[in-house]
Design a protein around this motif. Structure first.
Motif, PDB file in Angstrom:
ATOM      1  N   ALA A  15       0.811  -1.225   0.000  1.00 16.56           N
ATOM      2  CA  ALA A  15       0.000   0.000   0.000  1.00 16.56           C
ATOM      3  C   ALA A  15       0.841   1.270   0.000  1.00 16.56           C
ATOM      4  O   ALA A  15       0.518   2.240   0.667  1.00 16.56           O
ATOM      5  CB  ALA A  15      -0.981  -0.009   1.166  1.00 16.56           C
ATOM      6  N   CYS A  16       1.925   1.271  -0.764  1.00 18.04           N
ATOM      7  CA  CYS A  16       2.816   2.437  -0.807  1.00 18.04           C
ATOM      8  C   CYS A  16       2.246   3.581  -1.645  1.00 18.04           C
ATOM      9  O   CYS A  16       2.657   4.719  -1.506  1.00 18.04           O
ATOM     10  CB  CYS A  16       4.191   2.034  -1.328  1.00 18.04           C
ATOM     11  N   GLY A  17       1.327   3.261  -2.560  1.00 12.95           N
ATOM     12  CA  GLY A  17       0.695   4.291  -3.378  1.00 12.95           C
ATOM     13  C   GLY A  17       1.392   4.581  -4.698  1.00 12.95           C
ATOM     14  O   GLY A  17       0.926   5.406  -5.470  1.00 12.95           O
ATOM     15  N   THR A  18       2.502   3.899  -4.977  1.00 14.71           N
ATOM     16  CA  THR A  18       3.225   4.140  -6.224  1.00 14.71           C
ATOM     17  C   THR A  18       2.349   3.852  -7.438  1.00 14.71           C
ATOM     18  O   THR A  18       2.305   4.644  -8.380  1.00 14.71           O
ATOM     19  CB  THR A  18       4.510   3.280  -6.277  1.00 14.71           C
ATOM     20  N   CYS A  19       1.647   2.752  -7.424  1.00 14.93           N
ATOM     21  CA  CYS A  19       0.787   2.391  -8.553  1.00 14.93           C
ATOM     22  C   CYS A  19      -0.309   3.430  -8.765  1.00 14.93           C
ATOM     23  O   CYS A  19      -0.638   3.786  -9.898  1.00 14.93           O
ATOM     24  CB  CYS A  19       0.184   1.011  -8.356  1.00 14.93           C
ATOM     25  N   GLN A  20      -0.854   3.911  -7.688  1.00 15.19           N
ATOM     26  CA  GLN A  20      -1.899   4.930  -7.750  1.00 15.19           C
ATOM     27  C   GLN A  20      -1.373   6.196  -8.414  1.00 15.19           C
ATOM     28  O   GLN A  20      -2.059   6.810  -9.221  1.00 15.19           O
ATOM     29  CB  GLN A  20      -2.398   5.221  -6.342  1.00 15.19           C
ATOM     30  N   LYS A  21      -0.142   6.562  -8.100  1.00 16.35           N
ATOM     31  CA  LYS A  21       0.462   7.775  -8.657  1.00 16.35           C
ATOM     32  C   LYS A  21       0.760   7.657 -10.144  1.00 16.35           C
ATOM     33  O   LYS A  21       0.664   8.636 -10.870  1.00 16.35           O
ATOM     34  CB  LYS A  21       1.746   8.114  -7.903  1.00 16.35           C
ATOM     35  N   CYS A  46      -2.313  -0.911 -19.319  1.00 15.97           N
ATOM     36  CA  CYS A  46      -1.091  -0.320 -19.880  1.00 15.97           C
ATOM     37  C   CYS A  46       0.181  -0.882 -19.261  1.00 15.97           C
ATOM     38  O   CYS A  46       1.245  -0.855 -19.875  1.00 15.97           O
ATOM     39  CB  CYS A  46      -1.111   1.192 -19.752  1.00 15.97           C
ATOM     40  N   GLY A  47       0.108  -1.372 -18.031  1.00 15.11           N
ATOM     41  CA  GLY A  47       1.250  -1.991 -17.375  1.00 15.11           C
ATOM     42  C   GLY A  47       2.171  -1.051 -16.621  1.00 15.11           C
ATOM     43  O   GLY A  47       3.187  -1.484 -16.069  1.00 15.11           O
ATOM     44  N   LYS A  48       1.843   0.237 -16.565  1.00 18.04           N
ATOM     45  CA  LYS A  48       2.707   1.176 -15.837  1.00 18.04           C
ATOM     46  C   LYS A  48       2.801   0.811 -14.356  1.00 18.04           C
ATOM     47  O   LYS A  48       3.869   0.907 -13.762  1.00 18.04           O
ATOM     48  CB  LYS A  48       2.216   2.609 -16.006  1.00 18.04           C
ATOM     49  N   CYS A  49       1.725   0.391 -13.767  1.00 22.37           N
ATOM     50  CA  CYS A  49       1.732   0.004 -12.354  1.00 22.37           C
ATOM     51  C   CYS A  49       2.601  -1.228 -12.135  1.00 22.37           C
ATOM     52  O   CYS A  49       3.301  -1.328 -11.127  1.00 22.37           O
ATOM     53  CB  CYS A  49       0.313  -0.231 -11.853  1.00 22.37           C
ATOM     54  N   VAL A  50       2.569  -2.152 -13.079  1.00 23.99           N
ATOM     55  CA  VAL A  50       3.373  -3.372 -12.981  1.00 23.99           C
ATOM     56  C   VAL A  50       4.855  -3.011 -12.976  1.00 23.99           C
ATOM     57  O   VAL A  50       5.631  -3.515 -12.165  1.00 23.99           O
ATOM     58  CB  VAL A  50       3.071  -4.328 -14.152  1.00 23.99           C
ATOM     59  N   GLU A  52       6.274  -0.191 -12.094  1.00 23.62           N
ATOM     60  CA  GLU A  52       6.695   0.674 -10.988  1.00 23.62           C
ATOM     61  C   GLU A  52       6.485   0.088  -9.591  1.00 23.62           C
ATOM     62  O   GLU A  52       7.000   0.628  -8.620  1.00 23.62           O
ATOM     63  CB  GLU A  52       5.965   2.010 -11.076  1.00 23.62           C
ATOM     64  N   CYS A  53       5.758  -0.999  -9.470  1.00 22.35           N
ATOM     65  CA  CYS A  53       5.460  -1.571  -8.153  1.00 22.35           C
ATOM     66  C   CYS A  53       6.737  -2.051  -7.466  1.00 22.35           C
ATOM     67  O   CYS A  53       7.390  -2.985  -7.936  1.00 22.35           O
ATOM     68  CB  CYS A  53       4.482  -2.733  -8.282  1.00 22.35           C
ATOM     69  N   PRO A  54       7.124  -1.426  -6.329  1.00 24.75           N
ATOM     70  CA  PRO A  54       8.351  -1.835  -5.646  1.00 24.75           C
ATOM     71  C   PRO A  54       8.252  -3.222  -5.012  1.00 24.75           C
ATOM     72  O   PRO A  54       9.264  -3.879  -4.796  1.00 24.75           O
ATOM     73  CB  PRO A  54       8.562  -0.753  -4.586  1.00 24.75           C
ATOM     74  N   ALA A  55       7.050  -3.681  -4.738  1.00 24.95           N
ATOM     75  CA  ALA A  55       6.873  -5.002  -4.137  1.00 24.95           C
ATOM     76  C   ALA A  55       6.745  -6.094  -5.200  1.00 24.95           C
ATOM     77  O   ALA A  55       6.754  -7.286  -4.872  1.00 24.95           O
ATOM     78  CB  ALA A  55       5.628  -5.011  -3.240  1.00 24.95           C
ATOM     79  N   GLY A  56       6.589  -5.702  -6.463  1.00 27.41           N
ATOM     80  CA  GLY A  56       6.461  -6.675  -7.549  1.00 27.41           C
ATOM     81  C   GLY A  56       5.216  -7.531  -7.439  1.00 27.41           C
ATOM     82  O   GLY A  56       5.207  -8.688  -7.846  1.00 27.41           O
ATOM     83  N   THR A  57       4.165  -6.961  -6.901  1.00 30.89           N
ATOM     84  CA  THR A  57       2.960  -7.751  -6.630  1.00 30.89           C
ATOM     85  C   THR A  57       1.807  -7.494  -7.597  1.00 30.89           C
ATOM     86  O   THR A  57       0.745  -8.074  -7.444  1.00 30.89           O
ATOM     87  CB  THR A  57       2.505  -7.529  -5.178  1.00 30.89           C
ATOM     88  N   ILE A  58       2.025  -6.642  -8.602  1.00 31.84           N
ATOM     89  CA  ILE A  58       0.971  -6.361  -9.581  1.00 31.84           C
ATOM     90  C   ILE A  58       1.292  -7.091 -10.875  1.00 31.84           C
ATOM     91  O   ILE A  58       2.438  -7.109 -11.319  1.00 31.84           O
ATOM     92  CB  ILE A  58       0.830  -4.854  -9.849  1.00 31.84           C
ATOM     93  N   ALA A  59       0.278  -7.691 -11.471  1.00 34.77           N
ATOM     94  CA  ALA A  59       0.451  -8.415 -12.725  1.00 34.77           C
ATOM     95  C   ALA A  59      -0.690  -8.068 -13.674  1.00 34.77           C
ATOM     96  O   ALA A  59      -1.779  -7.683 -13.233  1.00 34.77           O
ATOM     97  CB  ALA A  59       0.464  -9.913 -12.468  1.00 34.77           C
ATOM     98  N   LEU A  60      -0.437  -8.204 -14.961  1.00 37.39           N
ATOM     99  CA  LEU A  60      -1.497  -8.033 -15.944  1.00 37.39           C
ATOM    100  C   LEU A  60      -2.140  -9.389 -16.204  1.00 37.39           C
ATOM    101  O   LEU A  60      -1.447 -10.402 -16.324  1.00 37.39           O
ATOM    102  CB  LEU A  60      -0.951  -7.460 -17.256  1.00 37.39           C
ATOM    103  N   ARG A  61      -3.434  -9.395 -16.270  1.00 40.18           N
ATOM    104  CA  ARG A  61      -4.200 -10.622 -16.513  1.00 40.18           C
ATOM    105  C   ARG A  61      -5.107 -10.415 -17.722  1.00 40.18           C
ATOM    106  O   ARG A  61      -5.510  -9.290 -18.019  1.00 40.18           O
ATOM    107  CB  ARG A  61      -5.075 -10.969 -15.303  1.00 40.18           C
ATOM    108  N   ASP A  62      -5.463 -11.498 -18.358  1.00 38.19           N
ATOM    109  CA  ASP A  62      -6.426 -11.442 -19.462  1.00 38.19           C
ATOM    110  C   ASP A  62      -7.820 -11.303 -18.903  1.00 38.19           C
ATOM    111  O   ASP A  62      -8.173 -11.975 -17.929  1.00 38.19           O
ATOM    112  CB  ASP A  62      -6.331 -12.704 -20.326  1.00 38.19           C
ATOM    113  N   ARG A  63      -8.619 -10.457 -19.505  1.00 40.53           N
ATOM    114  CA  ARG A  63      -9.991 -10.256 -19.024  1.00 40.53           C
ATOM    115  C   ARG A  63     -10.831 -11.520 -19.141  1.00 40.53           C
ATOM    116  O   ARG A  63     -11.754 -11.730 -18.366  1.00 40.53           O
ATOM    117  CB  ARG A  63     -10.657  -9.109 -19.769  1.00 40.53           C
ATOM    118  N   GLU A  64     -10.494 -12.385 -20.069  1.00 38.49           N
ATOM    119  CA  GLU A  64     -11.238 -13.640 -20.229  1.00 38.49           C
ATOM    120  C   GLU A  64     -11.106 -14.513 -18.994  1.00 38.49           C
ATOM    121  O   GLU A  64     -11.941 -15.365 -18.731  1.00 38.49           O
ATOM    122  CB  GLU A  64     -10.741 -14.422 -21.445  1.00 38.49           C
TER     123      GLU A  64
END
Length: 67
Positions: A15-21, A46-50, A52-64
């Motif tokens: 919850a550092c807020g980097t992805c939000q920024k 777009c993957g910008k949050c992926v 920049e995430c310092p914890a490496g906990t965000i991933a892109l997934r297929d909507r399907e």
């Protein structure tokens, strides 16, 4: 037309807020100061949050794959 991908936050979010920024669509918010939450209707995958995430906990997934 909606993107075929979306960001998903994993359980190790700090919850550092980097992805939000860095989110150009303002699709991410910090929920109760504990974890980031993604508004799937706003996320364009777009993957910008992926990147920049310092914890490496965000991933892109297929909507399907959404349940």
């Amino acid at each position: 037309m909606a993107s075929k991908r979306y960001a998903e936050v994993g359980k190790f979010c700090v919850a550092c807020g980097t992805c939000q920024k860095v989110c150009p669509m303002q699709a991410i918010s910090i929920w109760k100061g504990v974890i980031a939450k993604v508004d799937f209707h706003k996320c364009v995958g777009c993957g910008k949050c992926v990147q920049e995430c310092p914890a490496g906990t965000i991933a892109l997934r297929d909507r399907e794959d959404m349940a």
